[in-house]
Scaffold this active site. Sequence first.
Site, mmCIF file in Angstrom:
data_model
loop_
_atom_site.group_PDB
_atom_site.id
_atom_site.type_symbol
_atom_site.label_atom_id
_atom_site.label_comp_id
_atom_site.label_asym_id
_atom_site.label_seq_id
_atom_site.Cartn_x
_atom_site.Cartn_y
_atom_site.Cartn_z
ATOM 1 N N GLU A 165 34.787 -35.724 5.505
ATOM 2 C CA GLU A 165 33.892 -36.842 4.490
ATOM 3 C C GLU A 165 32.855 -37.211 5.469
ATOM 4 O OE1 GLU A 165 36.667 -39.454 2.378
ATOM 5 O OE2 GLU A 165 37.894 -37.756 1.644
ATOM 6 N N GLY A 222 35.228 -37.980 9.768
ATOM 7 C CA GLY A 222 35.082 -36.570 10.380
ATOM 8 C C GLY A 222 35.879 -36.331 11.267
ATOM 9 N N SER A 223 36.062 -36.810 12.786
ATOM 10 C CA SER A 223 36.831 -36.769 13.763
ATOM 11 C C SER A 223 38.044 -37.440 13.288
ATOM 12 C CB SER A 223 36.490 -37.189 14.974
ATOM 13 O OG SER A 223 35.360 -36.582 15.730
ATOM 14 N N ASP A 275 45.434 -25.867 13.745
ATOM 15 C CA ASP A 275 45.837 -25.194 14.897
ATOM 16 C C ASP A 275 45.898 -23.758 14.960
ATOM 17 O OD1 ASP A 275 46.764 -27.507 16.265
ATOM 18 O OD2 ASP A 275 48.712 -27.509 15.497
ATOM 19 N N GLN A 286 18.984 -9.394 42.647
ATOM 20 C CA GLN A 286 20.215 -10.030 42.676
ATOM 21 C C GLN A 286 20.565 -11.259 41.986
ATOM 22 O OE1 GLN A 286 21.624 -11.070 46.659
ATOM 23 N NE2 GLN A 286 23.248 -9.469 46.612
ATOM 24 N N GLU A 323 35.515 -27.807 13.145
ATOM 25 C CA GLU A 323 37.279 -27.727 13.287
ATOM 26 C C GLU A 323 37.535 -28.657 14.546
ATOM 27 O OE1 GLU A 323 39.248 -24.086 12.690
ATOM 28 O OE2 GLU A 323 37.363 -23.192 11.472
ATOM 29 N N THR A 339 35.503 -31.446 17.440
ATOM 30 C CA THR A 339 34.585 -31.546 18.565
ATOM 31 C C THR A 339 35.397 -31.067 19.501
ATOM 32 O OG1 THR A 339 34.796 -33.639 19.013
ATOM 33 C CG2 THR A 339 33.120 -33.211 17.160
HETATM 34 C C1 LIG Z 1 27.787 -26.775 10.068
HETATM 35 C C2 LIG Z 1 29.268 -27.514 9.848
HETATM 36 C C3 LIG Z 1 30.459 -26.738 9.183
HETATM 37 C C4 LIG Z 1 31.378 -27.493 9.102
HETATM 38 N N1 LIG Z 1 32.641 -27.052 8.039
HETATM 39 C C5 LIG Z 1 33.733 -27.875 7.636
HETATM 40 C C6 LIG Z 1 34.351 -27.402 6.813
HETATM 41 O O1 LIG Z 1 34.293 -25.879 6.182
HETATM 42 N N2 LIG Z 1 35.429 -28.201 6.306
HETATM 43 C C7 LIG Z 1 35.538 -29.568 6.838
HETATM 44 O O2 LIG Z 1 36.378 -30.055 6.355
HETATM 45 N N3 LIG Z 1 34.642 -29.907 7.676
HETATM 46 C C8 LIG Z 1 33.654 -29.228 8.218
HETATM 47 N N4 LIG Z 1 32.868 -29.699 9.237
HETATM 48 C C9 LIG Z 1 33.134 -30.906 9.678
HETATM 49 C C10 LIG Z 1 33.480 -31.069 11.055
HETATM 50 O O3 LIG Z 1 34.519 -30.684 11.358
HETATM 51 C C11 LIG Z 1 32.989 -32.383 11.715
HETATM 52 O O4 LIG Z 1 31.527 -32.567 11.870
HETATM 53 C C12 LIG Z 1 33.483 -32.724 13.152
HETATM 54 O O5 LIG Z 1 34.839 -32.709 12.957
HETATM 55 C C13 LIG Z 1 33.069 -34.013 13.614
HETATM 56 O O6 LIG Z 1 32.939 -34.843 12.546
HETATM 57 P P1 LIG Z 1 31.469 -35.898 12.471
HETATM 58 O O7 LIG Z 1 30.642 -34.970 12.253
HETATM 59 O O8 LIG Z 1 31.970 -36.819 11.463
HETATM 60 O O9 LIG Z 1 31.541 -36.413 13.884
HETATM 61 P P2 LIG Z 1 32.137 -37.856 14.260
HETATM 62 O O10 LIG Z 1 33.568 -37.898 13.940
HETATM 63 O O11 LIG Z 1 31.409 -39.061 13.736
HETATM 64 O O12 LIG Z 1 31.744 -37.725 15.838
HETATM 65 C C14 LIG Z 1 30.509 -38.204 16.587
HETATM 66 C C15 LIG Z 1 30.690 -37.951 18.075
HETATM 67 O O13 LIG Z 1 31.811 -38.868 18.475
HETATM 68 C C16 LIG Z 1 32.578 -38.226 19.186
HETATM 69 N N5 LIG Z 1 33.960 -38.635 19.024
HETATM 70 C C17 LIG Z 1 34.573 -39.066 17.996
HETATM 71 N N6 LIG Z 1 35.882 -39.520 18.043
HETATM 72 C C18 LIG Z 1 35.867 -39.542 19.270
HETATM 73 C C19 LIG Z 1 36.939 -39.971 20.334
HETATM 74 N N7 LIG Z 1 38.079 -40.502 19.849
HETATM 75 N N8 LIG Z 1 36.968 -39.870 21.613
HETATM 76 C C20 LIG Z 1 35.827 -39.084 22.275
HETATM 77 N N9 LIG Z 1 34.577 -38.801 21.261
HETATM 78 C C21 LIG Z 1 34.831 -38.967 19.953
HETATM 79 C C22 LIG Z 1 32.750 -36.721 18.866
HETATM 80 O O14 LIG Z 1 33.197 -35.760 19.572
HETATM 81 C C23 LIG Z 1 31.161 -36.687 18.347
HETATM 82 O O15 LIG Z 1 30.360 -36.117 19.731
HETATM 83 C C24 LIG Z 1 31.820 -28.810 9.207
HETATM 84 C C25 LIG Z 1 30.516 -29.471 10.295
HETATM 85 C C26 LIG Z 1 29.316 -28.894 10.371
HETATM 86 C C27 LIG Z 1 28.257 -29.234 11.267
#
Ligand SMILES: Cc1cc2nc3c(=O)[nH]c(=O)nc-3n(C[C@H](O)[C@H](O)[C@H](O)COP(=O)(O)OP(=O)(O)OC[C@H]3O[C@@H](n4cnc5c(N)ncnc54)[C@H](O)[C@@H]3O)c2cc1C
Length: 388
Positions: free
Chosen positions: A127, A131-132, A241, A280, A365, A367
């Site tokens: 949503e 995300g994460s 997974d 090379q 899936e 980050t």
């Molecule tokens: C093109 C695209 C297709 C996608 N397809 C799908 C889909 O089909 N279905 C679906 O459900 N989702 C989908 N996603 C969502 C995707 O899985 C999320 O974008 C991803 O999990 C990251 O969530 P966020 O974008 O909210 O980033 P955030 O969670 O806001 O993260 C921002 C940054 O903070 C870092 N971060 C967050 N928490 C931590 C932590 N605990 N420790 C260290 N660093 C952290 C992250 O690594 C990132 O660099 C898609 C995303 C994109 C861009």
Amino acid sequence: MIEELYTPKQIELRGRSRELAETTMRPLAAKYDVAQEYPWEVQKAVKEAGLSGVWIPEEYGGLGGGVLDLCIVVEEFSRACGGMGVAFAVNALGSFPIIVGGTDEQQERFLPGIAAGEKLVAFGLSEGKAGSDAGSMITRAERDGDVYVLNGEKKWNTNGAVASLNTIFAVTEPGRGARGISGFVVEKETPGYRVGKHEDKMGIRCVPVVEIHLEGCRVPADNLLGGKEGRGFKHAMITLDRARPGVAAQAVGLAQGALDLAMEYTHERQQFGQSVSSFQGVQWMFADMATQIEAARQLVHTAARTIDSGHKNISKVSAMCKLFATDVAMKVTTDCVQLFGGYGYCKDYPIEKYMRDAKITQIYEGTNQIQRLVIARNLLREAASESS
Ligand SMILES: Cc1cc2nc3c(=O)[nH]c(=O)nc-3n(C[C@H](O)[C@H](O)[C@H](O)COP(=O)(O)OP(=O)(O)OC[C@H]3O[C@@H](n4cnc5c(N)ncnc54)[C@H](O)[C@@H]3O)c2cc1C
């Protein structure tokens, strides 16, 4: 690929996938990248080649292959076009919750259409503000007689604009955290289900990634995954997974495809009176890239084999292969753009698309920071259990 390590069926599958990728996907890759349209003609070709349900059990009309078979196909497709690779692989992501968590009746109802390529499927976990930390989702599902009423917004829904089915995760019991989340198979005709904004993306541009609005969306209670509330988050994590090696295979395909193009280009390109590939400094880059790609491929296949063997703890190796292969893809595709010189920076050549397509593999899936968390948590758990 060292052929002795694979079954004759897998070698045949690779050949069939490569042929389809070279004849149908590669020639259309640039067109759909520019148009940002779903490549229906490619989906039709995949269906006609009998590859739509590689990972789906034979009893539901699939090829009965495992995660390794899926990875073999995804690598070949992505070698020709990363977007088309994910357009295919996302159907595995969307259908794994039904395979791992669905009742027999749900599997019989939904899997044959997916296996036949008649129905595309998406996966709705993320949503805007979850995300994460997907467990912090707020999309709600409330029981009302024999339906659940869903309200909320799913973000980043790959395939959402074209899929007939969407596995959507929503909160059935607020205050219980991940244990209050349930999974639903939502059909696109369901009143209250609406496709919203289409994202204008850096790469994988042929696959629509959209917002899904759920506005009083009445989903039959029969579509509650597994027939019980509170299991959705667990099913989503098991799904990730199983699906992460597919993202890693996409990354391996992109890296391999980029290396192929760079070797061909530098062989033709003359500077200082000789082929650029004869220097090379350039040859050492090829050697490093090929070694990284093969290491990534073998880790992906080890993860896939571990999953297919029914091993209980697959999270660590699955996260490792996704982390490693996608970082390799980003490095290799960037180095390959470098080897095209100024031409690599322009859209007249296909190489820049590989770099754009590769970036997303480090993000979706989970980050790569999240993959590191998964790996570290497992390492610490293993260390604790060994010392106790
Ligand atoms: C093109 C695209 C297709 C996608 N397809 C799908 C889909 O089909 N279905 C679906 O459900 N989702 C989908 N996603 C969502 C995707 O899985 C999320 O974008 C991803 O999990 C990251 O969530 P966020 O974008 O909210 O980033 P955030 O969670 O806001 O993260 C921002 C940054 O903070 C870092 N971060 C967050 N928490 C931590 C932590 N605990 N420790 C260290 N660093 C952290 C992250 O690594 C990132 O660099 C898609 C995303 C994109 C861009």
